[in-house]
Write an enzyme that holds these catalytic residues in place. Structure first.
Site, short mmCIF file in Angstrom:
data_model
loop_
_atom_site.label_atom_id
_atom_site.label_comp_id
_atom_site.label_asym_id
_atom_site.label_seq_id
_atom_site.Cartn_x
_atom_site.Cartn_y
_atom_site.Cartn_z
N HIS A 1 3.69 7.94 -2.86
CA HIS A 1 3.06 9.25 -2.66
C HIS A 1 3.30 10.18 -3.85
O HIS A 1 2.52 11.10 -4.09
CB HIS A 1 3.59 9.87 -1.37
CG HIS A 1 2.75 10.98 -0.85
ND1 HIS A 1 1.39 10.87 -0.64
CD2 HIS A 1 3.06 12.25 -0.48
CE1 HIS A 1 0.92 11.99 -0.16
NE2 HIS A 1 1.90 12.86 -0.07
N SER B 1 -1.87 15.64 -1.31
CA SER B 1 -1.36 15.31 0.00
C SER B 1 -2.13 16.10 1.06
O SER B 1 -3.34 15.93 1.18
CB SER B 1 0.14 15.60 0.06
OG SER B 1 0.72 15.01 1.19
N ASP C 1 1.42 3.84 -1.54
CA ASP C 1 1.78 5.07 -0.84
C ASP C 1 2.18 4.71 0.59
O ASP C 1 1.34 4.36 1.41
CB ASP C 1 0.60 6.04 -0.86
CG ASP C 1 0.98 7.44 -0.43
OD1 ASP C 1 1.94 7.57 0.35
OD2 ASP C 1 0.32 8.40 -0.88
#
Length: 917
Positions: free
Chosen positions: A866, A756, A833
């Protein structure tokens, strides 16, 4: 990017024991959302890192006993049964068996010898993990090594109980909600924490639900979540829960009568329709709910449902946040707030009509659950999300009010507020006598105003304004932790007030504002330590506020109390030990669930607070299963230290392999997150992927909390604003240079990885470094250009692209020449995502293609969000990371210009295999 959030640290991000699943829900769910959380969430990694944020979501591990008295969230396990192959045919003759076994062993022996010769004759040898025999003295009795499956599963997760404290109907303190899945003493109960210690006594125990199922009109209802009414006479029940985004969900809602043990639909006229949110009035006489983005009110005195709004839909939300407000502002699914007297409801009206859409494609699954139209079976399902990217139109939010008695909606104008398209509403807090505080910022989140509104007179004014950008160049983090302090003249509080976190002498500190319109606070805490998402608890009777602080060192957490006048600062935890604590308090702060989270094996106990005249203590978890495992396994050793870079003292954690030998040369992996206000160097107990790399693979793992991260002062935090990645990458590189110079480090084998925001930092670091210090990088779900991320997060730290175009240009991953100078790097991303769009990775790949750069590997995970966990993807991510890293440190990824086949190696292998060529 909320909470490894994110990805978080969420996660892998959290709510006190069943808060959100069982607590009295009269407003937005209370999340311990630290100022550090970017919604580039630390949530995914946190699941691997076994991290429990604040007092909220904890991790669960194997149980030692059958004690079910404390409520744990449900744990889901994926069980894959091995295929069973039945035997058949006639029994094999004994002599044939012997011959076959002999042949098998001879073959295996030959292959083994060939393999050994091949390994030793190859020049690509690497540091072999230290043998378990050599590691007995520094680890467990057997010196066992952890496996990747161990850290991906539940084996090393501390067991964490959540206690859902409940305000007593008559002001009782120390009440808690309990859920018993077995139903032996009732499914849902309220108990007095003191009397419940005597398991033979039923004193203070009230059974609200005997079972977790009930029948309505022939339909069996199975409880997913439950919220008792404040008077404990009715339970609001959610069934058939379906997750929407990180925090939001839908389901069917029911009202369960405690006396008759029977249920009814919340909306009898539409019991099959899914509801987004429902919450109790403080008087227990009504429930407000949102369905299809419209709000409704059900009074318990009638089965009729009153429509509050009717124009909600795709572009207009009432009482619930849209995607970006859910993710970046509230960290929850509610934008509805009841007044204490139940006469008014405040709610957000969110207009998304100008917000552009982003398509999330699902190639394998159909999350909608709907069958495709005839002829469209082979097309992906597409979900269009209203997602404001940096610089794009934001949703326009207004705070509206519903007068429950008059049945009318109204708004209150406040002079000198931010324009509609430049305003963020980040917190709403009811006071008393019809007054409400509204915290707002400008679009770039660097100017804060507090507005006080009187709904009785329908007037409002700004009572406080702070220019954070002018103060220290920083920003305002959205939190939901401000606490209203009601007037109590008999206790020395003549006026209403509130406790808030303010900037004082370069640190985040607690301050008491009274009366409500006083902009000059009394500073309650001072010194070098920073407040962590506080206050945690307030004792109105004794005039005390409890809070968590990053102790003598930023990697610590300790609990303190201070009086409302700023005197009598006292520690609740043992501050002489370098430890990490978390805490949740009962409604009156007479009791607390104290969580010791590290560095030793975590434990939990319920205690009376120091000011409570009736001492109480009960240990509810000691994690004995972890203590036993530690005696058998050899884990890494940890060294905490500071490294000075450009005058800033940065926390650094070094994980060393078992039986660390300073005369050897070790490969080094840097692991980072690095988002603004985040923290990765801490003293929590965790056995995670980094532990596996250090303990089993035998590599050193280094983590640096560089500039921009939390709890080391606002000066080092604010400096990154407008140029994300610049100082943070420099800090990683400069610390890596210091490690490369150490006598026990192999400077030719250094890598860095993150997920991330950590993925962004990995790419930015190897881009800035250009292969001079790091040779390898592994980036998971990375941001590659902040123009592609959501507006509220990106603009908080980068301003708008229109305001800061050069900053966005320099922060983007774009120097393909520098990336090409690394030996190799890996990028992984999920196609679905909704947080960090795969657009980030795809545009980077296009830049690499245009520059003819090919020293990288890519792994794309279909339909994964994600967290990357669709269809076994979560395990594959970490397996790929581990295998790729070993290959890198083995020298398998060495760059070779114009490579040609190695004929001699091919012939040698073929000869060993018995092939004729």
């Amino acid at each position: 990017m909320a909470t490894e959030k994110g990805h978080g640290r969420d996660d892998e991000e959290r709510v006190p024991l069943t808060r959100g699943s069982t607590e009295f829900r009269n407003s937005i769910d209370s999340f311990d959302y630290s100022s550090s959380t970017a919604s580039l969430s630390l949530a995914v990694i946190d699941r691997i890192n076994n991290s429990t944020q604040d007092a909220a979501l904890g991790e669960k591990g194997p149980r030692d006993d059958d004690d079910d008295r404390y409520w744990d969230d449900d744990v889901e396990y994926d069980v894959e049964d091995a295929d069973y192959i039945p035997s058949g045919g006639k029994p094999m003759h004994k002599s044939v068996k012997i011959a076959l076994w002999t042949l098998l062993f001879l073959s295996l022996g030959g292959w083994s010898l060939a393999f050994v010769l091949f390994i030793f004759r190859s020049h690509d040898t690497y540091e072999t993990p230290i043998s378990s025999e050599d590691n007995i003295s520094s680890g467990g009795l057997r010196g066992d090594r952890i496996t990747l499956d161990d850290v991906l599963g539940e084996e090393w997760m501390p067991r964490h109980h959540f206690i859902s404290w409940f305000p007593g109907p008559n002001g009782e303190d120390g009440l808690l909600l309990e859920k018993d899945g077995l139903g032996s003493t009732g499914y849902l109960r309220v108990e007095d924490i003191v009397s419940r210690k005597d398991t033979k006594s039923s004193k203070g125990s009230i059974v609200l639900m005997q079972k977790n199922t009930f029948t309505v009109g022939g339909e069996t209802v199975i409880c997913s979540q439950v919220w008792p009414s404040p008077d404990l006479k009715t339970v609001l029940v959610l069934s058939e829960k379906k997750q929407n985004w990180r925090h939001s969900f839908t389901g069917k809602y029911w009202l369960f009568d405690v006396d008759t043990q029977t249920g009814q639909p919340l909306d009898p006229a539409a019991q099959d329709q899914r509801i987004q949110l429902a919450s109790w009035s403080p008087q227990s006489d009504a429930v407000v709910f949102t369905r299809d983005n419209n709000m409704f009110l059900r009074k318990l005195s009638s089965k009729e449902v009153t429509t509050i709004t009717s124009d909600g839909g795709v572009d207009l939300f009432y009482g619930v946040p849209d995607w970006v407000y859910e993710e970046e502002v509230f960290s929850g699914n509610s934008a509805t707030w009841w007044a204490h007297d139940g006469n008014y409801i405040a709610f957000l009206r969110t207009n998304e009509s100008a917000v552009p859409e982003y398509p999330v494609q699902y190639f394998v699954s159909r999350p909608s659950g709907e069958d495709p139209n005839l002829g469209e079976e082979n097309y992906p399902e597409v979900r269009e999300i209203k997602y404001p990217k940096a610089g794009a139109p934001n949703p326009i939010v207004d705070l509206q009010f519903y007068d429950v008695r008059k049945g009318e909606i109204f708004s209150v104008d406040v002079a000198d507020r931010f324009p509609d398209d430049y305003r963020l509403i980040i917190e709403v807090l009811w006071a008393s006598n019809g007054k409400i505080l509204v915290r707002e910022t400008n679009r770039e989140s660097d100017i804060l105003i507090i507005a006080a509104i009187d709904v009785l007179s329908r007037t409002g004014k700004i009572v406080r304004k702070e220019d954070i950008n002018a103060l220290d160049g920083g920003w305002v983090e959205p939190t939901q932790s401000t606490r209203f302090i009601p007037a109590d003249p008999s206790n020395g509080r003549p006026e209403d007030g509130y406790i808030d976190t303010v900037i004082h002498e370069g640190r985040d500190q607690l301050a008491y504002f009274t009366p409500l319109d006083n902009p000059k606070p009394l500073i309650l805490t001072k010194g070098p330590s920073e407040i962590v998402n506080s206050p945690s608890g307030v004792d109105l009777k004794r005039g005390l506020v409890y809070f968590v602080v990053a102790g003598n060192e930023p990697w610590e957490r300790h609990v303190y109390s201070v009086k409302f006048d700023g005197t009598a600062l006292q520690p609740v935890t043992n501050v002489s030990e370098s430890s990490y604590y978390d805490v949740s308090f009962s409604d009156g702060a007479g009791y607390a669930l104290l969580n010791f989270q590290g560095p030793k094996v975590p434990w939990q106990k319920v205690i009376s607070t120091p000011a409570n005249e009736n001492p109480f203590e009960e240990i509810i978890e000691q994690n004995n299963h972890l203590s036993r495992k530690l005696r058998l396994f050899s884990l890494e050793s940890k060294v905490f230290q500071y490294i000075n870079i450009d005058g800033f003292s940065l926390p650094v954690l070094e994980r060393r392999p078992p039986n660390f030998d300073p005369t050897k040369k070790y490969p080094v992996l840097f692991y980072l997150y690095g988002g603004p206000g985040s923290q990765t160097v801490d003293k929590k107990f965790r056995v995670d992927f980094q532990s596996y790399v250090a303990s089993t693979l035998g590599y050193i793992v280094v983590t640096v909390d560089g500039r921009g991260t939390g709890y080391i002062g606002r000066k080092s935090r604010s400096i990154v604003r407008g140029k994300l990645g610049h100082y943070e990458a420099r800090d990683q590189i400069e610390v890596a240079k210091k490690w490369a110079a150490k006598p026990y480090v192999d400077e030719s084998r250094m890598a860095i990885w993150g997920w991330s925001y950590g993925g962004f930092m990995t790419l930015k670091t190897i881009e800035e470094d250009g292969g001079r210090t790091f040779q390898y990088g592994m980036a998971v779900a990375p941001v590659t250009d902040w123009r592609y991320y959501d507006s509220i997060y990106a603009e908080r730290y980068m301003h708008t692209p229109q305001h800061n175009p050069q900053g966005y240009d320099s922060s983007a991953i774009s120097n393909t020449t520098a990336l090409a100078n690394n030996v190799r790097f890996l990028v992984m991303h999920g196609t679905a995502d909704d947080n960090v769009h795969i657009q980030n990775t795809l545009t980077l790949l296009d830049k690499l293609d245009l520059a003819n750069v090919d020293n990288y590997d890519v792994h794309v995970f279909p339909d994964s969000n994600h967290n990357i966990n669709f269809h076994n993807a979560h395990k594959i991510v970490y397996t790929r990371l581990a295998d790729w890293l070993v290959n890198a440190f083995n020298g398998q990824w060495l760059k070779t210009n114009n490579p040609t086949p190695n004929d001699s190696l091919f012939r040698r292998a073929a000869t060993w295999a018995g092939l004729s060529i």
